[in-house]
Design an enzyme around this catalytic site. Structure first.
Site, mmCIF file in Angstrom:
data_model
loop_
_atom_site.group_PDB
_atom_site.id
_atom_site.type_symbol
_atom_site.label_atom_id
_atom_site.label_comp_id
_atom_site.label_asym_id
_atom_site.label_seq_id
_atom_site.Cartn_x
_atom_site.Cartn_y
_atom_site.Cartn_z
ATOM 1 N N ASN A 1 -6.737 -3.324 -6.187
ATOM 2 C CA ASN A 1 -7.104 -4.742 -6.276
ATOM 3 C C ASN A 1 -6.659 -5.185 -7.589
ATOM 4 O O ASN A 1 -7.099 -4.796 -8.623
ATOM 5 C CB ASN A 1 -8.154 -5.215 -5.827
ATOM 6 N N GLU B 1 -2.818 6.818 7.674
ATOM 7 C CA GLU B 1 -3.679 7.551 6.802
ATOM 8 C C GLU B 1 -4.656 8.299 7.824
ATOM 9 O O GLU B 1 -5.011 7.877 8.761
ATOM 10 C CB GLU B 1 -4.580 6.547 5.852
ATOM 11 N N GLY C 1 -8.013 -6.776 3.827
ATOM 12 C CA GLY C 1 -9.082 -7.593 4.640
ATOM 13 C C GLY C 1 -9.187 -7.205 5.994
ATOM 14 O O GLY C 1 -9.881 -7.807 6.804
ATOM 15 N N ARG D 1 -6.846 -7.874 -9.488
ATOM 16 C CA ARG D 1 -7.557 -9.209 -9.601
ATOM 17 C C ARG D 1 -9.072 -9.146 -9.970
ATOM 18 O O ARG D 1 -9.572 -7.854 -9.705
ATOM 19 C CB ARG D 1 -7.477 -10.169 -8.476
ATOM 20 N N GLU E 1 -9.855 1.760 -5.881
ATOM 21 C CA GLU E 1 -10.580 2.064 -4.765
ATOM 22 C C GLU E 1 -10.175 3.319 -4.112
ATOM 23 O O GLU E 1 -9.403 3.888 -3.852
ATOM 24 C CB GLU E 1 -10.583 1.140 -3.330
ATOM 25 N N HIS F 1 -17.140 4.690 0.029
ATOM 26 C CA HIS F 1 -16.133 3.876 -0.602
ATOM 27 C C HIS F 1 -16.743 3.719 -2.037
ATOM 28 O O HIS F 1 -17.411 3.169 -2.455
ATOM 29 C CB HIS F 1 -16.006 2.466 0.169
ATOM 30 N N LYS G 1 0.875 -1.315 -0.117
ATOM 31 C CA LYS G 1 -0.065 -0.119 -0.067
ATOM 32 C C LYS G 1 0.967 1.352 0.000
ATOM 33 O O LYS G 1 0.446 2.212 -0.508
ATOM 34 C CB LYS G 1 -1.023 0.027 1.108
ATOM 35 N N LYS H 1 -2.228 1.178 9.082
ATOM 36 C CA LYS H 1 -2.540 0.152 8.159
ATOM 37 C C LYS H 1 -1.370 -0.703 7.821
ATOM 38 O O LYS H 1 -0.201 0.029 7.551
ATOM 39 C CB LYS H 1 -3.196 0.739 6.726
ATOM 40 N N VAL I 1 -14.871 -9.512 -5.773
ATOM 41 C CA VAL I 1 -16.255 -10.363 -5.388
ATOM 42 C C VAL I 1 -17.422 -9.853 -6.034
ATOM 43 O O VAL I 1 -18.308 -10.452 -6.364
ATOM 44 C CB VAL I 1 -16.182 -10.454 -4.015
#
Length: 460
Positions: A290, A200, A164, A292, A275, A208, A116, A158, A295
């Site tokens: 992300n 942060e 997650g 990938r 995001e 979001h 990150k 973070k 979901v």
């Protein structure tokens, strides 16, 4: 195009990927743990091969076993889905080293965006707006205190690696900082083998908002309609929708420009999701990327009519995107809720066991169920608790929510506890219905009322 692809995952996402591969005329290979030998993804694939014991570390996370399975079955490519090894740069590199194609971005890109702090620095350099915070890693409490006096409180500690919710702590005053930093750093080390931290500033009253993007090796970029994923519990998304009611067409164009700038700066390839936090003024701030499939990708598919897995496979095979940005249209509104094998009345404790009976409302226009459940199935205690995704699409947000409520009502599962009652309550909430919520609404406002209601029910 590939002749055979191994799907390095399980459950609903494995079934979802296998279905598209079959429609493309591509042979499919499923992997499974000994606990999953009767799972649906094993049954629908053309071939299946066991890669280890029930625990993820022995099977779905066992890189050598998965690569060996691909070699033994003659797979030309591996699709990782989400979770497990999908954002593991070492695994992606191993796949490439044996001349198997990775259906995703290059390993160095995964590594860059998976850290990150590195991602934040890269985005800053590319001119992408980022959330105020630390410049570089925070190694100890003294450094954390120094940064906190610049950013102010509340702030968020973070872990630089992973995601997650692991290695994350909200801190509201300097008195709380030292203990939370030590705990978060220890958790990060335990979860990811990496104790690098960063800070942060916590932005209040925010949403979001994320945008799916696809870029091919020729530099063509397609940005897809944004998703609102603000309803979250313990940093896990509960409900997702597209498009976001808080994003105007002008804001969407701005977001597309930011996302295009970001993926071009890192020479991204394949699909990914960037995001953001959106403040009350409508401005966007980069959080993370992300690398990938997500979901919540079905809501994007429902409002665009596109098959994102097909696009992933085509780009990985070296094909040029057939679509132009002008070809992407938004049709109506889509909402997704995650059905989980949990006991909401017992603080969402996991639930496992045999599914004696299951009915999921698959009929009717604008209805989609992504699941690997079947009558007589067994929900294993070793894996993620999500067992189905209920997706509704209609002309308006209100109509899509009404359809989703009806779908939740019709859902029936006997043998295992689920989050169905919680989902139903959420869909009746006035603030949810009127799109009056941010990232903290679920935990700070909705959950206390829910827990009070559960307590009253338990005493009766």
């Amino acid at each position: 195009m590939f002749k055979k692809v191994l799907v390095a995952n399980r459950g609903e996402i494995a079934v979802r990927i296998i279905r598209t591969l079959k429609e493309m005329g591509i042979g499919t290979v499923a992997i499974y743990s000994t606990a999953d030998k009767d799972s649906l993804h094993v049954q629908v694939a053309d071939e299946a091969i066991c890669v280890g014991g029930p625990k993820p570390a022995d099977s779905y996370l066992n890189m050598k076993n998965v690569v060996t399975a691909a070699l033994l079955t003659g797979a030309e490519a591996i699709h990782p889905g989400y979770g497990f090894l999908s954002e593991n740069s070492l695994f992606a590199e191993m796949v490439g080293d044996v001349n198997i194609k990775w259906i995703g971005p290059r390993p160095e890109t995964i590594d860059l965006m998976g850290n990150k702090e590195h991602a934040r620095a890269e985005m800053t350099q590319a001119g992408v707006p980022v959330i105020p915070g630390s410049d570089g890693y925070i190694h100890n409490v003294d450094e954390a205190i120094e940064v906190s006096r610049k950013t102010g409180f509340p702030l968020l500690l973070k872990a630089a690696a992973g995601g997650g919710g692991k290695g994350m702590r909200f801190v509201y005053s300097e008195d709380e900082l030292a203990e939370n930093f030590i705990n978060a750093q220890s958790e990060a080390k335990l979860s990811y083998g990496d104790d690098h931290m960063y800070i942060e500033k916590v932005m209040t009253d925010v949403r979001h908002i994320e945008m799916q993007v696809i870029r091919d090796q020729f530099g063509n970029v397609i940005c897809l309609p944004e998703r609102n994923c603000s309803l979250q519990r313990r940093n896990q998304k509960v409900m997702e929708e597209s498009p976001a009611a808080s994003v105007t067409p002008t804001m969407r164009e701005e977001l597309m420009d930011i996302v295009t700038k970001a993926v071009n700066a890192i020479d991204y390839e394949n699909t990914g999701t960037i995001e953001f936090l959106q403040d009350q003024e409508g401005k966007f701030y980069f959080m993370e990327m992300n690398t990938r499939i997500q979901v919540e990708h079905p809501v994007t598919e429902m409002v665009t009519g596109l098959d994102l897995v097909r696009l992933q496979v085509e780009v990985a095979a070296g094909e040029e995107l057939k679509l132009k940005q002008s070809d992407v249209k938004i049709s109506g509104h889509a909402v997704e809720m995650r059905l989980t094998a949990e006991k909401p009345e017992a603080n969402f404790a996991p639930s496992a066991g045999k599914v004696d009976f299951v009915f999921l409302p698959t009929g009717g226009p604008g209805v989609r169920i992504d699941s690997a459940l079947y009558n007589g199935d067994t929900i294993q205690p070793f894996y993620d608790s999500m067992i189905a995704k209920l997706i509704a699409h209609d002309e308006t947000r209100a109509e899509a929510l009404a359809k989703l409520e009806r779908m939740v009502d019709e859902t029936s599962l006997v043998g295992v506890s689920t989050s169905q009652s919680f989902q139903k309550e959420l869909l009746l909430d006035e603030n949810v219905l009127t799109d009056n919520f941010g990232t903290k609404y679920l935990e700070d406002t909705f959950m206390p009322k829910w827990e009070e209601k559960m307590a009253e029910t338990a005493t009766k």
